[in-house]
Design an enzyme around this catalytic site. Structure first.
Site, mmCIF file in Angstrom:
data_model
loop_
_atom_site.group_PDB
_atom_site.id
_atom_site.type_symbol
_atom_site.label_atom_id
_atom_site.label_comp_id
_atom_site.label_asym_id
_atom_site.label_seq_id
_atom_site.Cartn_x
_atom_site.Cartn_y
_atom_site.Cartn_z
ATOM 1 N N GLU A 229 0.864 -1.183 0.000
ATOM 2 C CA GLU A 229 0.000 0.000 0.000
ATOM 3 C C GLU A 229 0.896 1.227 0.000
ATOM 4 O OE1 GLU A 229 -2.677 2.838 2.582
ATOM 5 O OE2 GLU A 229 -2.742 0.766 3.304
ATOM 6 N N CYS A 263 -3.491 7.944 4.418
ATOM 7 C CA CYS A 263 -3.286 7.412 3.066
ATOM 8 C C CYS A 263 -4.414 7.838 2.135
ATOM 9 C CB CYS A 263 -3.189 5.893 3.108
ATOM 10 S SG CYS A 263 -1.805 5.279 4.079
#
Length: 455
Positions: A229, A263
């Site tokens: 990620e 994020c």
């Protein structure tokens, strides 16, 4: 022995020094985890679940102290640290509720003496190189399902959230997870590199694209399962039929929550020209009401940036935008306590770093558009693809727009949201693989195909 110095980013105060692992200690830990994994996998799932139930109860019991530790080492506002821990409880509950059905052996064919089954076998030894911005969320997205499905875990918390990593290890071990099944690895980049050199069956990483790409280059030839990620430059489009005040309040929070260090923070906003001025006015009203201050104060909304180096990134993006003609409406400067003023630009375009490179701070550009088609083109003008959103009362319109956007998660009239029930994944430089959802349980297993013919 090399040590890791942990400082409070808001004050610069040294909190603690910890001995670091080295290549030799990581090798020994990996061998121990390999040796311990079969016995852990052989335990009935109910017993592994009992350990996680006890771990959850311990988090509840110590929640206030755990939140204070996270805030001290990361600079996250204390109210948001408590939010993260409270939110973690629902994720644990999801994994506990779904692991049985997700990993049960499936009989997919049974006829004429032939039976076909799919068994879910643990990967084995999983390495988890985790992140500092949501250390409990990001870590436990891997740790909990990996342990439940019978894997051993080599866990390297970020060097900026190591005290939280120590707490996770302490509580898991007290809950009954063996020391060699969940193994804490302390240190910086050198420890992450040492982990990659071990005999591991999966590596789950959250961090920068540059580091993720290096991991892929290292482990790809070895066919090690990867989940990477790697961040995003997440866009939202506000349509002309949206309520500008409602959209502005939601998106200001989506851009600035956790000091913009999420994020899936909203990192660029496109607003239809018909409501652009009203939206910007409402957005500014909200942002100017955000309190910047001591992360330990419950009233603080904007805390310290965890990494002081990010201040330079934000300064550079601000300077670049101004030099290229953007209009600075508020903020644009550093503040005491490793903080950055909430910053809003209009008059932006994609020649500016602010609109194409990840900011990871309380800085946002708002761009005017004339149509849905223009918005879609701009939303897709990125090498990332983590999340994207649309604000409109018209669900069909939102679906039509979002269907064209390359993103792993899409939002209608909301943003900056993660659910344990939905997979977390991305397109392009946002990475590969996934966590969360039932897929994020099965990802810690490998399917084994059984062909059984009765003699």
């Amino acid at each position: 022995m090399k040590t890791l110095s942990i400082h409070n980013p808001a004050t610069g105060t040294l909190i603690r020094e910890l001995p670091c692992d080295d290549a030799a200690s990581i090798s020994a830990k990996a061998l121990a985890a390999r040796s311990a994994q079969p016995a852990w996998a052989a335990l009935p799932l109910a017993q592994r679940k009992d350990c996680i139930v006890r771990f959850r109860a311990a988090v509840v019991d110590e929640l206030q102290a755990l939140a204070a530790t996270m805030t001290a080492e990361t600079g996250k506002p204390i109210s948001m640290s408590r939010n993260e821990l409270n939110g973690l409880l629902g994720r644990i509950d999801f994994f506990l509720a779904e692991v049985d059905a997700s990993t049960a052996t499936q009989t997919v064919f049974h006829e004429g003496g032939m039976t076909e089954q799919i068994e879910h076998v643990p990967l084995g030894v999983v390495a988890n190189i985790s992140a500092w911005n949501y250390p409990w969320f990001v870590g436990c997205n891997v740790i909990i399902p990996a342990l439940l499905t019978g894997n051993s875990v080599l866990y390297k918390p970020s060097e900026y959230a190591t005290l939280t990593g120590l707490a996770i290890a302490r509580l898991l071990h007290a809950a009954g997870v063996p020391l060699d099944v969940f193994v804490l690895c302390v240190g910086g980049a050198a420890v992450g590199t040492a982990l990659q050199a071990q005999r591991i069956d999966g590596l789950f990483f959250t961090g920068s694209y540059a580091t993720g790409a290096k991991i892929a280059q290292t482990l790809g030839p070895r066919m090690v399962k990867l989940q990477l990620e790697l961040g995003g430059k997440d866009p939202t489009y506000v349509c002309d039929d949206a309520d500008p005040a409602i959209a502005a309040a939601s998106l200001a929070d989506g851009a600035m929550y956790n000091t913009g260090q999420s994020c899936c923070s909203v990192e660029r906003i496109y607003v239809h020209e018909k409501i652009f001025d009203a939206f910007v006015a409402a957005f500014l009203d909200t942002v100017r009401g955000f309190r910047v201050g001591d992360p330990m104060d419950d009233a603080t909304y904007i805390g310290a940036l965890t990494r002081s180096a990010q201040l330079d990134v934000l300064d550079a993006q601000v300077a670049d935008a101004i030099a290229k003609g953007a209009t600075l409406l508020t903020g644009g400067q550093r503040l005491p306590g490793n903080s950055y003023a909430p910053t809003v630009f209009t008059g932006v375009d994609h020649t500016m770093d602010l609109m194409v490179e990840e900011s990871f701070g309380p800085v946002i550009g708002i761009q005017k558009v004339a149509s849905d088609a223009e918005a879609v083109a701009l939303m897709n003008d990125t090498r990332y693809g983590l999340t994207a959103g649309v604000f409109t009362p018209d669900e069909a319109r939102a679906r039509a727009v979002l269907a064209q956007v390359r993103a792993g998660s899409v939002y209608w009239n909301c943003c900056d949201r993660v659910s344990p029930r939905l997979p977390w994944s991305g397109y392009g430089d946002s990475g590969m693989g996934l966590t969360l959802s039932t897929y994020g349980i099965q990802t810690f297993t490998r399917p084994k195909a059984w062909h059984l013919r009765q003699a």
